[in-house]
Scaffold this motif. Structure first.
Motif, PDB file in Angstrom:
ATOM      1  N   HIS A   6       0.253   4.030   1.092  1.00 58.08           N
ATOM      2  CA  HIS A   6       0.080   4.851   2.297  1.00 58.08           C
ATOM      3  C   HIS A   6       1.211   4.602   3.294  1.00 58.08           C
ATOM      4  O   HIS A   6       1.977   5.509   3.607  1.00 58.08           O
TER       5      HIS A   6
ATOM      6  N   LEU B  95      -0.994   1.896  -6.761  1.00 55.31           N
ATOM      7  CA  LEU B  95      -0.265   0.651  -6.559  1.00 55.31           C
ATOM      8  C   LEU B  95       0.834   0.538  -7.620  1.00 55.31           C
ATOM      9  O   LEU B  95       0.729   1.125  -8.696  1.00 55.31           O
TER      10      LEU B  95
ATOM     11  N   CYS C 190       0.838  -1.199   0.000  1.00 59.31           N
ATOM     12  CA  CYS C 190       0.000   0.000   0.000  1.00 59.31           C
ATOM     13  C   CYS C 190       0.875   1.253   0.000  1.00 59.31           C
ATOM     14  O   CYS C 190       1.780   1.379   0.841  1.00 59.31           O
TER      15      CYS C 190
ATOM     16  N   CYS D 213      -7.581  -1.544   0.655  1.00 52.62           N
ATOM     17  CA  CYS D 213      -6.554  -1.776   1.675  1.00 52.62           C
ATOM     18  C   CYS D 213      -7.265  -1.962   3.007  1.00 52.62           C
ATOM     19  O   CYS D 213      -7.995  -1.070   3.466  1.00 52.62           O
TER      20      CYS D 213
ATOM     21  N   CYS E 129      -5.324   5.055  -6.720  1.00 54.76           N
ATOM     22  CA  CYS E 129      -6.075   5.184  -5.470  1.00 54.76           C
ATOM     23  C   CYS E 129      -7.097   6.298  -5.617  1.00 54.76           C
ATOM     24  O   CYS E 129      -6.748   7.446  -5.875  1.00 54.76           O
TER      25      CYS E 129
ATOM     26  N   LEU F 174      -1.731  -4.962   1.785  1.00 53.76           N
ATOM     27  CA  LEU F 174      -3.107  -4.465   1.821  1.00 53.76           C
ATOM     28  C   LEU F 174      -4.035  -5.328   2.667  1.00 53.76           C
ATOM     29  O   LEU F 174      -5.010  -4.832   3.215  1.00 53.76           O
TER      30      LEU F 174
END
Ligand code: FES
Length: 110
Positions: A43, A89, A41, A65, A79, A48
Motif C-alpha cells: 500500500h 507481499l 506493505c 498490516c 492481499c 507492516l
C-alpha cells in the motif's frame, strides 16, 4: 542466503521478523509450511508492524498490516482485503536445511 533461526523458533500460525542484509523479512509458519516475505506493505511501502514480531491477526489466519488493516494470505502473500487488495507481499527465497531456516534476498519493489 543466511540462517535466521531454527524451525522450532517459529510456532504454528505465527511469524517473526529478521534483518537479512538491509531488508526486514517476515518468516511465517502456516499449515506446517514456512514462507518468507519482505516486511514491506504494497500500500504505502512501509513496514507492516508497529510491535516486534506482531504480524498475525487474532485468529492466526492472515498476516495483517497494522497501518491500515490490509490482510495477506500467509501461503502466498496475496492481499485479500484492504487498500492494496489484489496486490501482494514480495516473496523472499526460503530454504529449510537441517532444522534451520535460511532466507535470501529479494529485490525491493520501491
Ligand atoms: S500501509 Fe499497509 S495497509 Fe496501508
Amino acid at each position: 542466503m543466511q540462517a535466521v533461526c531454527k524451525t522450532e523458533d517459529i510456532g504454528e500460525e505465527s511469524a517473526r521478523e529478521f534483518m537479512v542484509g538491509e531488508q526486514s523479512v517476515i518468516v511465517v509458519k502456516f499449515d506446517g509450511q514456512f514462507h518468507a516475505y519482505l516486511n514491506w506493505c504494497p500500500h504505502l511501502g512501509i513496514e507492516l508492524n508497529f510491535i516486534p514480531d506482531q504480524f498475525m491477526d487474532d485468529d492466526g489466519r492472515f498476516l495483517v498490516c497494522a497501518n491500515h488493516g490490509a490482510l495477506f494470505e500467509p501461503e502466498n502473500g496475496a492481499c485479500l482485503s484492504g487498500p492494496c487488495s489484489g496486490d501482494s507481499l514480495t516473496a523472499v527465497p526460503l530454504d529449510v536445511r537441517d532444522g534451520e531456516i535460511w532466507v535470501g534476498n529479494a529485490e525491493a519493489t520501491a
